[in-house]
Design a protein around this motif. Structure first.
Motif, mmCIF file in Angstrom:
data_model
loop_
_atom_site.group_PDB
_atom_site.id
_atom_site.type_symbol
_atom_site.label_atom_id
_atom_site.label_comp_id
_atom_site.label_asym_id
_atom_site.label_seq_id
_atom_site.Cartn_x
_atom_site.Cartn_y
_atom_site.Cartn_z
ATOM 1 N N ASP A 3 0.536 3.871 -2.967
ATOM 2 C CA ASP A 3 0.163 5.250 -2.663
ATOM 3 C C ASP A 3 1.169 6.237 -3.249
ATOM 4 O O ASP A 3 0.812 7.364 -3.605
ATOM 5 C CB ASP A 3 0.080 5.466 -1.150
ATOM 6 N N ASP A 10 -5.005 -1.728 -6.631
ATOM 7 C CA ASP A 10 -3.714 -2.396 -6.698
ATOM 8 C C ASP A 10 -2.992 -2.068 -7.998
ATOM 9 O O ASP A 10 -3.600 -1.678 -8.990
ATOM 10 C CB ASP A 10 -3.884 -3.912 -6.557
ATOM 11 N N GLN A 54 0.818 -1.206 0.000
ATOM 12 C CA GLN A 54 0.000 0.000 0.000
ATOM 13 C C GLN A 54 0.855 1.259 0.000
ATOM 14 O O GLN A 54 0.545 2.243 -0.686
ATOM 15 C CB GLN A 54 -0.937 0.008 1.201
ATOM 16 N N PRO A 96 -8.513 -2.156 -2.079
ATOM 17 C CA PRO A 96 -7.555 -1.095 -2.435
ATOM 18 C C PRO A 96 -7.184 -1.192 -3.911
ATOM 19 O O PRO A 96 -7.107 -2.283 -4.473
ATOM 20 C CB PRO A 96 -6.352 -1.383 -1.538
#
Length: 375
Positions: A51, A167, A47, A165
């Protein structure tokens, strides 16, 4: 005083542009795409890595993450996809009402009904016999319907209260594996014979420097200008480095994004004005990260012959943990170290990153046209 401003800030900008050119030349990076990340990212998880590059990069050679609050690539992509539609009424208009009735009658004779992903082909085969003048436009319409519906379905797991999330590839583990298999390099920088000319880069002209000598400081600080006007040398060693392609996950459909970019009409846009919102000159999806520059095992030694006063030396030493030019990497864990020694007419900074910990120094940025393979 240390906080005295001295403008303009061309000295800090020039020495950083020289560093930009040296880094790009030493690592064979194209100045038509390369962007410095300031401060660099030091991810520790998938993550954290995602990000880092799940952004629409600003149009600047130096992406200062403290200054620019950039929209997420995923959120902009999702907004585009959800702003598209190809209603059945548009298909009817293109092929004619009588042809549509005949087409529906033909479909009702097929048992079982053809899968949705075969409809453009089934239509074309039928239309070449019964409505050849609209065979191509009908196939295009059905293909667009299929593309939009498929892309919107792929997005659903990533939206809402229990969203997955967004990816990307590489994962953090993959990035470490790539770096372990990648070569190392060493090079040096000397401000007395550097090349600050960035007029041939992808952001030509005056691309300002947003930090001074330490992370968060102004390039207009007197101490920053004194540093920038001194003789600066940098010796750099990377144990490993690699340019790694960034690829969105299964939620992404490049063909649909290309179609959205290529057509300003409604359909495929629900509101044709939205094209300007995303892809216009001031749009929110004009650039994308195509690849990242990752390094592992950094040893960087900087020297400056600036004659800093005792007060200036104390400030610089006291802010060592903030990170310093040229990498501006804050010392947030044992992974990174930064030591400074000073004397009359002498400043030395030694920065190290522990092996096995990727540091993201920059991106290769593409305008949306190039990113989508349109030239």
């Amino acid at each position: 005083m240390i906080t005295t401003y001295d403008t303009p800030t061309e000295a800090m900008t020039a020495v950083t542009d020289g560093w930009y050119n040296q880094l790009a030349g030493s690592l064979n990076l194209s100045v038509r795409h390369f962007q410095l990340l300031q401060p660099p990212a030091v991810p520790v998880s998938d993550q954290g890595l995602w990000d880092c590059f799940d952004i629409v990069p600003p149009v600047t050679l130096k992406y200062n993450r403290w200054l620019f609050q950039q929209p997420r690539f995923f959120s902009q992509y999702a907004a585009v996809v959800n702003g598209l539609s190809f209603p059945e009424s548009a298909f009817v208009k293109d092929i004619g009402a009588d042809t549509y009735v005949a087409w529906q009658a033909y479909l009702n004779t097929l048992s079982p009904p053809p899968p949705a992903n075969t409809l453009p082909t089934v239509w074309f085969q039928w239309a070449m016999l019964h409505a050849p003048s609209v065979a191509n436009i009908g196939r295009s319409d059905l293909s667009t319907q299929l593309l939009i519906n498929g892309a919107q379905a792929a997005l659903q797991p990533y939206e809402g209260a229990d969203a997955k999330p967004a990816d990307f590839s590489p994962t953090f583990s993959d990035l470490k594996t790539i770096l372990r298999a990648s070569p190392g390099t060493g090079f040096s920088f000397d401000s007395t014979n550097d090349d600050p000319d960035v007029s041939n880069s992808w952001v030509p002209g005056d691309d300002p420097n947003y930090f001074g000598i330490w992370t968060g400081s102004s390039a207009a600080f007197y101490v920053s200008r004194k540093f920038a006007l001194s003789k600066i040398t940098v010796s750099v060693q990377f144990d490993h480095f690699a340019s790694v392609t960034v690829t969105p996950g299964s939620w992404y459909n490049s063909s649909l994004l290309h179609q959205a970019w290529a057509s300003q009409a409604a359909p495929p846009w629900i509101d044709s004005a939205d094209w300007q919102t995303y892809f216009g000159a001031n749009g929110s999806l004009t650039h994308a990260v195509g690849s990242l520059l990752a390094v592992d095992g950094i040893t960087l030694t900087l020297t400056s012959d600036a004659d800093f006063s005792a007060a200036e030396q104390a400030i610089i030493k006291g802010l060592a943990a903030m990170g310093n030019w040229p990498v501006y990497c804050p010392i947030s864990s044992a992974v990174l170290s930064n030591s400074i020694s000073t004397g009359p007419g002498s400043l030395s900074i030694r920065f190290k990153s522990a092996p096995g910990n990727p540091v993201i120094l920059g991106f290769n940025v593409f305008d949306i046209r190039s990113y989508l393979g349109a030239g």
